[in-house]
Design an enzyme around this catalytic site. Sequence first.
Site, PDB file in Angstrom:
ATOM      1  N   ASP A 255     -26.555  16.531  -6.659  1.00 12.72           N
ATOM      2  CA  ASP A 255     -25.810  15.266  -6.594  1.00 12.72           C
ATOM      3  C   ASP A 255     -24.605  15.276  -7.529  1.00 12.72           C
ATOM      4  O   ASP A 255     -24.388  14.335  -8.288  1.00 12.72           O
ATOM      5  CB  ASP A 255     -26.737  14.086  -6.941  1.00 12.72           C
TER       6      ASP A 255
ATOM      7  N   ASP B  29     -25.960  16.969  -1.811  1.00 12.91           N
ATOM      8  CA  ASP B  29     -24.963  15.972  -2.223  1.00 12.91           C
ATOM      9  C   ASP B  29     -23.888  16.634  -3.077  1.00 12.91           C
ATOM     10  O   ASP B  29     -23.915  16.559  -4.308  1.00 12.91           O
ATOM     11  CB  ASP B  29     -25.599  14.772  -2.940  1.00 12.91           C
TER      12      ASP B  29
ATOM     13  N   ASN C 129     -28.013  13.755   1.847  1.00 13.67           N
ATOM     14  CA  ASN C 129     -27.604  12.676   2.744  1.00 13.67           C
ATOM     15  C   ASN C 129     -26.093  12.454   2.730  1.00 13.67           C
ATOM     16  O   ASN C 129     -25.519  12.023   3.730  1.00 13.67           O
ATOM     17  CB  ASN C 129     -28.335  11.372   2.402  1.00 13.67           C
TER      18      ASN C 129
ATOM     19  N   HIS D  36     -33.489  18.071  -0.601  1.00  9.87           N
ATOM     20  CA  HIS D  36     -32.709  17.005  -1.222  1.00  9.87           C
ATOM     21  C   HIS D  36     -33.576  15.815  -1.643  1.00  9.87           C
ATOM     22  O   HIS D  36     -33.591  15.436  -2.799  1.00  9.87           O
ATOM     23  CB  HIS D  36     -31.583  16.542  -0.305  1.00  9.87           C
TER      24      HIS D  36
ATOM     25  N   HIS E 267     -34.758   5.135  -4.044  1.00 10.04           N
ATOM     26  CA  HIS E 267     -35.250   6.088  -3.038  1.00 10.04           C
ATOM     27  C   HIS E 267     -36.756   6.319  -3.123  1.00 10.04           C
ATOM     28  O   HIS E 267     -37.243   7.361  -2.680  1.00 10.04           O
ATOM     29  CB  HIS E 267     -34.522   7.426  -3.161  1.00 10.04           C
TER      30      HIS E 267
ATOM     31  N   HIS F 231     -31.171  13.754  -5.026  1.00  7.79           N
ATOM     32  CA  HIS F 231     -31.195  12.444  -4.369  1.00  7.79           C
ATOM     33  C   HIS F 231     -31.306  11.283  -5.356  1.00  7.79           C
ATOM     34  O   HIS F 231     -30.509  10.354  -5.286  1.00  7.79           O
ATOM     35  CB  HIS F 231     -32.337  12.398  -3.353  1.00  7.79           C
ATOM     36  N   VAL F 232     -32.279  11.327  -6.236  1.00  3.81           N
ATOM     37  CA  VAL F 232     -32.448  10.264  -7.228  1.00  3.81           C
ATOM     38  C   VAL F 232     -31.614  10.619  -8.457  1.00  3.81           C
ATOM     39  O   VAL F 232     -31.757  11.712  -8.998  1.00  3.81           O
ATOM     40  CB  VAL F 232     -33.922  10.109  -7.609  1.00  3.81           C
ATOM     41  N   HIS F 233     -30.786   9.694  -8.892  1.00  2.00           N
ATOM     42  CA  HIS F 233     -29.822   9.995  -9.963  1.00  2.00           C
ATOM     43  C   HIS F 233     -30.465   9.818 -11.337  1.00  2.00           C
ATOM     44  O   HIS F 233     -30.057   8.989 -12.149  1.00  2.00           O
ATOM     45  CB  HIS F 233     -28.573   9.137  -9.800  1.00  2.00           C
TER      46      HIS F 233
END
Lengths: 537, 537
Positions: free
Chosen positions: A218, A245, A283, A368, A378, A405-407
């Site tokens: 990400d 990402d 995504n 991801h 998420h 995916h998760v920040h």
Amino acid sequence: MTASHVSGLPASLHPPILRHLALYIVVAKILNVTPLDSKQSLQQPSLTISGNLGKDSMLVQLLLLSSILLTCVSNGNAGVTSSFIRNEWPSVDIPLDNEVFAVPKGYNAPQQVHITQGDYDGRAVIISWVTADEPGSNQVRVGLSEGKYDFVAEGTVHNYTFYNYKSGYIHQCLVGDLQYDTKYYYAIGDGDSSRKFWFKTPPEIDPDASYKFGIIGDLGQTFNSLSTLKHCMQTSAQTILFVGDLSYADRYDNHDVGVRWDSWGRFVEPSAAYQPWIWSAGNHEIEYFPHMGEVIPFRNYLHRYPTPYPASKSSSPLWYAVRRASAHIIVLSSYSPFVKYTPQWRWLEEELKRVDREKTPWLIVLMHAPIYNSNNAHFMEGESMRVVFESWFCQYKVDVIFAGHVHAYERSYRISNIRPDSSNPVPDKSAPVYITVGDGGNQEGLANRFRDPQPDYSAFREASYGHSTLEIKNRTHAIYHWNRNDEGKRVPTDSFVLHNQYWGNNRRRRKLKKNHLHSVVATLQVGENLDLLSMGM
Amino acid sequence: MTASHVSGLPASLHPPILRHLALYIVVAKILNVTPLDSKQSLQQPSLTISGNLGKDSMLVQLLLLSSILLTCVSNGNAGVTSSFIRNEWPSVDIPLDNEVFAVPKGYNAPQQVHITQGDYDGRAVIISWVTADEPGSNQVRVGLSEGKYDFVAEGTVHNYTFYNYKSGYIHQCLVGDLQYDTKYYYAIGDGDSSRKFWFKTPPEIDPDASYKFGIIGDLGQTFNSLSTLKHCMQTSAQTILFVGDLSYADRYDNHDVGVRWDSWGRFVEPSAAYQPWIWSAGNHEIEYFPHMGEVIPFRNYLHRYPTPYPASKSSSPLWYAVRRASAHIIVLSSYSPFVKYTPQWRWLEEELKRVDREKTPWLIVLMHAPIYNSNNAHFMEGESMRVVFESWFCQYKVDVIFAGHVHAYERSYRISNIRPDSSNPVPDKSAPVYITVGDGGNQEGLANRFRDPQPDYSAFREASYGHSTLEIKNRTHAIYHWNRNDEGKRVPTDSFVLHNQYWGNNRRRRKLKKNHLHSVVATLQVGENLDLLSMGM
């Protein structure tokens, strides 16, 4: 699930400080370092593992010490939610006129240069670059010393449009038949505009080959992204495992989508032109824009980031596998079909059978959307893939699964939720460690709302930007760090020794050949008390 | 979950015989029929619903009586596992030289003729056919009386190869601007080889438009498939909802894959040339054959079975929606990406907002892999989609979801598993009824091993071949039958009245306009005792 369930140790012996001290002892022993404080109550034998692992030992000591001290401030529960608060750059993209996006000088000069593995075993690279003004040469000149190019590889060129954006000329060139463990120099572009780079091939596939991976997810193109990238480049990671990402160009509209894919390509070039990045799609690569008439998923990504999928008999660049040194790396696509009967499912079923832990002891999976994640952002989005693949991950004893995916950063214990009579995750020695590294620093900011209380499966979590490294030492041990971006510095924060899921098994160890016996005994004895403990890492 | 949890009635009042008697009373009232035995203990009011529904009443009486008698032999638990044993044809495909696969006479005569809805609301059809020898004409001649064609529509033609098979010339022609509720005659092909068919457009979109759907799944091309097809054609169903797995041509190799797609096209023509089939794709349409170099999913299917997906703003022929009479039908693809952020997920999110229950009260969803199914075959394979879409199905009060995949019949109670604090399905008035009709009769045979004990969510299950019909009567009621293939006869076996999930709601009823008031009151009062009961159907 309590700490004692996971570790097999009495809960009283199990606060984070003791876990980290114990880890420290193990690492110190692997690296043949004298422990600063070898807590005798853990009754560690005094055997050491021989090998050429002594280098960097002072650094490791310091890192582990800082890890221990940092963890002291956390609570005493099974899992740790770090309360660290850090200053961060604003979550906005770096302006396009910043030097990190600078177009290289010279007419039609190659830009956005990046490399990835080009075959199954690491003797080939795919080199990609873009020329802005005209197609220019498709050739890559390659040699064993700088400026002396012994051979030439011929690539392809294409361009495409995306809504009202027209891409530059995208060159892709497969350079094969390389020697293992060798530094190669390469040049692309014509005349005065030509540019020079280098890369190093991995060692030959070997169960004890050491290798260091960086893991980034990400990323985006903010100042926080830049910190992450710089910190990762400081770690001497030899290959980047990227968990999806990339550019966040989909946050822009119309023409600017393509523009921000271009700027990101220039942004990562200082790393990606020299070290292979192993790509997986997130995504933000989907870019489904009905209002722009762009509805074919992954279009920009697929045009720009080739992968060596045919080498692993995959039918799509979105899922594939590569072997590198002592690791077998499987890339899955969270946003492609994966349920039973689909091509990705059928491919993975076959690829898992092809994994040979005698040759590549380390089985690493990239995806991801995380399968286990206790952030409110998420939450449970990986559940669809979990119900399909989790039993395979345990059956084939995957060592570690990296997701993005998760920040925020999060690491799980070894747990699974595959029993037909239960719907909760339980400790499972065969399960992978799940690590979420979606904290690269993109413009969407941090996901700082974790679920409370911390679920039993969650070992450590912190909402900071950063990246991870996984340094494989041999067939049995690897050293892992999560490195926080902290006031412009890289601070290893969550660290542990990863025991190999195949060679860490006693039965396997007993089958070892005689010439491995010395280190085996050491591993076995050092590991006895800590084996269950390392389950939780 | 027990029967009383579901129905709200004391368990002692709830064995299957009582449920069926109560149903019988409701149906009799809707149809203005005198019940054979209106059990007064259920205290039904004597109001009747007016309307032109008296026809076929004797047939309905007989069907319901047979349903009651058949159910008497079942056990007294909440759900019924039918112990019916039936003779069946062998599960082998009909030989290619059988007359059901006969190529029509004449040079280049059109074959494999089939139609599907061509727009969002039912004023267009897509007509498809194949010519074997040369492309021939792309024209469809259309008129209001047989042999008198008032206008001509021009279509397209293409062909393709699949491994070493070369397809015939596939024609597809959109015929639009049709009048509602009108019989049209059409002719295709040239000269002596031309062939004539007809179709009937649906009534205009109207909340009280009555309409009869047939539902078929997993059909294949065996003698059992033939029984199913013939039985469905006897029911006067006006449109077929097909829930995936068409030809089972993927059970063949090389050239024969294409051959068996062709034979299936001829096999279903007696129905599909006259009645629109609304297509959804199953796993047997994927046809991922690395050994043949054919790895692009759904290739044969997509070349042959067009759908009107642009009319519902979908980006793929694999997921789309049509509105027909009083029904809004949503087709989902079990084997395409469906998790959050994917095109199918984003499309469904928008399509559900477009559903207008004031215009189309009946919300029907088709998919291949069932979400709830208690057969050992394919158990839990719908779980990935369940965790993504189930909350929407309840939020939007989907009336019924038809699936295939499992080669047996099963019907669920209205249940859901969307509570964060529980992982078991519980009764939920907002949930759809889930019906699995994967019992079309293909060569793989029946799935006759149900899980024991029957889960609480399972209302009725039987491992026989057959198909279903759903006869929408008005905005509030529809009559459903599952029709078993029984010794060459069609025997309605599982039957119930489906109360509309939007108009069956009391709050909505009170909002009805004055001119609906009479029937509203009747529905309300008849429904009061049985509302909860029909939840379980």
